[in-house]
Motif scaffolding. Structure first.
Motif, PDB file in Angstrom:
ATOM      1  N   UNK A 158       0.802  -1.227   0.000  1.00 11.78           N
ATOM      2  CA  UNK A 158       0.000   0.000   0.000  1.00 11.78           C
ATOM      3  C   UNK A 158       0.836   1.278   0.000  1.00 11.78           C
ATOM      4  N   UNK A 159       1.900   1.275  -0.738  1.00 11.55           N
ATOM      5  CA  UNK A 159       2.718   2.470  -0.912  1.00 11.55           C
ATOM      6  C   UNK A 159       1.947   3.456  -1.784  1.00 11.55           C
ATOM      7  N   UNK A 160       1.687   4.618  -1.314  1.00 11.72           N
ATOM      8  CA  UNK A 160       0.975   5.701  -2.018  1.00 11.72           C
ATOM      9  C   UNK A 160      -0.449   5.302  -2.436  1.00 11.72           C
TER      10      UNK A 160
ATOM     11  N   UNK B  94      -2.949  11.438  -5.240  1.00  8.04           N
ATOM     12  CA  UNK B  94      -2.997  12.039  -6.572  1.00  8.04           C
ATOM     13  C   UNK B  94      -1.655  11.968  -7.290  1.00  8.04           C
ATOM     14  N   UNK B  95      -0.610  11.616  -6.570  1.00  7.95           N
ATOM     15  CA  UNK B  95       0.738  11.556  -7.148  1.00  7.95           C
ATOM     16  C   UNK B  95       1.040  10.148  -7.665  1.00  7.95           C
ATOM     17  N   UNK B  96       1.873  10.091  -8.673  1.00  7.03           N
ATOM     18  CA  UNK B  96       2.366   8.813  -9.177  1.00  7.03           C
ATOM     19  C   UNK B  96       3.451   8.291  -8.234  1.00  7.03           C
TER      20      UNK B  96
ATOM     21  N   UNK C 235       6.448   7.285  -8.716  1.00  4.68           N
ATOM     22  CA  UNK C 235       7.794   7.817  -8.937  1.00  4.68           C
ATOM     23  C   UNK C 235       7.987   9.199  -8.324  1.00  4.68           C
ATOM     24  N   UNK C 236       6.919   9.965  -8.152  1.00  2.52           N
ATOM     25  CA  UNK C 236       7.024  11.278  -7.502  1.00  2.52           C
ATOM     26  C   UNK C 236       7.555  11.105  -6.087  1.00  2.52           C
ATOM     27  N   UNK C 237       7.013  10.121  -5.382  1.00  2.77           N
ATOM     28  CA  UNK C 237       7.470   9.840  -4.016  1.00  2.77           C
ATOM     29  C   UNK C 237       8.857   9.213  -4.015  1.00  2.77           C
ATOM     30  N   UNK C 238       9.057   8.239  -4.894  1.00  2.00           N
ATOM     31  CA  UNK C 238      10.328   7.521  -4.910  1.00  2.00           C
ATOM     32  C   UNK C 238      11.505   8.433  -5.180  1.00  2.00           C
ATOM     33  N   UNK C 239      11.314   9.434  -6.014  1.00  2.00           N
ATOM     34  CA  UNK C 239      12.385  10.382  -6.307  1.00  2.00           C
ATOM     35  C   UNK C 239      12.753  11.219  -5.087  1.00  2.00           C
ATOM     36  N   UNK C 240      11.850  11.375  -4.154  1.00  2.00           N
ATOM     37  CA  UNK C 240      12.057  12.246  -2.990  1.00  2.00           C
ATOM     38  C   UNK C 240      12.482  11.495  -1.726  1.00  2.00           C
ATOM     39  N   UNK C 241      12.267  10.199  -1.694  1.00  2.26           N
ATOM     40  CA  UNK C 241      12.568   9.408  -0.498  1.00  2.26           C
ATOM     41  C   UNK C 241      13.958   8.796  -0.582  1.00  2.26           C
ATOM     42  N   UNK C 242      14.724   8.949   0.488  1.00  2.00           N
ATOM     43  CA  UNK C 242      16.063   8.365   0.546  1.00  2.00           C
ATOM     44  C   UNK C 242      15.983   6.855   0.733  1.00  2.00           C
ATOM     45  N   UNK C 243      17.082   6.195   0.433  1.00  2.00           N
ATOM     46  CA  UNK C 243      17.213   4.765   0.681  1.00  2.00           C
ATOM     47  C   UNK C 243      16.920   3.912  -0.542  1.00  2.00           C
TER      48      UNK C 243
ATOM     49  N   UNK D 178      -1.380  -1.436 -12.466  1.00  2.00           N
ATOM     50  CA  UNK D 178      -0.482  -2.415 -13.072  1.00  2.00           C
ATOM     51  C   UNK D 178       0.714  -2.626 -12.154  1.00  2.00           C
ATOM     52  N   UNK D 179       0.687  -3.691 -11.362  1.00  2.00           N
ATOM     53  CA  UNK D 179       1.737  -3.930 -10.381  1.00  2.00           C
ATOM     54  C   UNK D 179       3.094  -4.105 -11.033  1.00  2.00           C
ATOM     55  N   UNK D 180       3.164  -4.822 -12.146  1.00  2.14           N
ATOM     56  CA  UNK D 180       4.450  -5.043 -12.803  1.00  2.14           C
ATOM     57  C   UNK D 180       5.092  -3.720 -13.196  1.00  2.14           C
ATOM     58  N   UNK D 181       4.295  -2.767 -13.679  1.00  4.11           N
ATOM     59  CA  UNK D 181       4.813  -1.455 -14.051  1.00  4.11           C
ATOM     60  C   UNK D 181       5.393  -0.752 -12.835  1.00  4.11           C
ATOM     61  N   UNK D 182       4.651  -0.738 -11.741  1.00  8.01           N
ATOM     62  CA  UNK D 182       5.111  -0.040 -10.551  1.00  8.01           C
ATOM     63  C   UNK D 182       6.281  -0.755  -9.889  1.00  8.01           C
ATOM     64  N   UNK D 183       6.334  -2.076  -9.989  1.00 11.09           N
ATOM     65  CA  UNK D 183       7.472  -2.814  -9.454  1.00 11.09           C
ATOM     66  C   UNK D 183       8.738  -2.438 -10.211  1.00 11.09           C
ATOM     67  N   UNK D 184       8.640  -2.297 -11.528  1.00  7.91           N
ATOM     68  CA  UNK D 184       9.808  -1.891 -12.326  1.00  7.91           C
ATOM     69  C   UNK D 184      10.266  -0.498 -11.930  1.00  7.91           C
ATOM     70  N   UNK D 185       9.326   0.385 -11.596  1.00  7.36           N
ATOM     71  CA  UNK D 185       9.704   1.719 -11.118  1.00  7.36           C
ATOM     72  C   UNK D 185      10.493   1.599  -9.827  1.00  7.36           C
TER      73      UNK D 185
END
Length: 62
Positions: A20-22, A26-28, A30-38, A51-58
């Motif tokens: 349940x990440x994001x 309203x944000x995609x 990758x918007x969060x992933x670009x801002x979060x460290x680690x 589409x889980x496969x799409x988001x997993x690749x991100x």
């Protein structure tokens, strides 16, 4: 949340996200992933309505 996360997590840390990440945002992802460290590792939750496969690749990019 992003500010709190980045205060605790360093760039080289491994972080495991248990689903349940994001969810309901309203944000995609990758918007969060670009801002979060680690290095983020996603464990699929039960609210994957997209589409889980799409988001997993991100996740693999971050």
């Amino acid at each position: 949340m992003i500010e709190n996360w980045n205060r605790r997590v360093r760039d080289e840390d491994d972080v495991y996200i248990f689903g349940d990440f994001c969810f309901q945002t309203n944000q995609e992802p990758q918007w969060y992933l670009e801002r979060l460290k680690g290095h983020k590792h996603l464990i699929q939750g039960n609210h994957i309505l997209c589409n889980f496969q799409f988001h997993f690749k991100i996740f693999l990019l971050y």
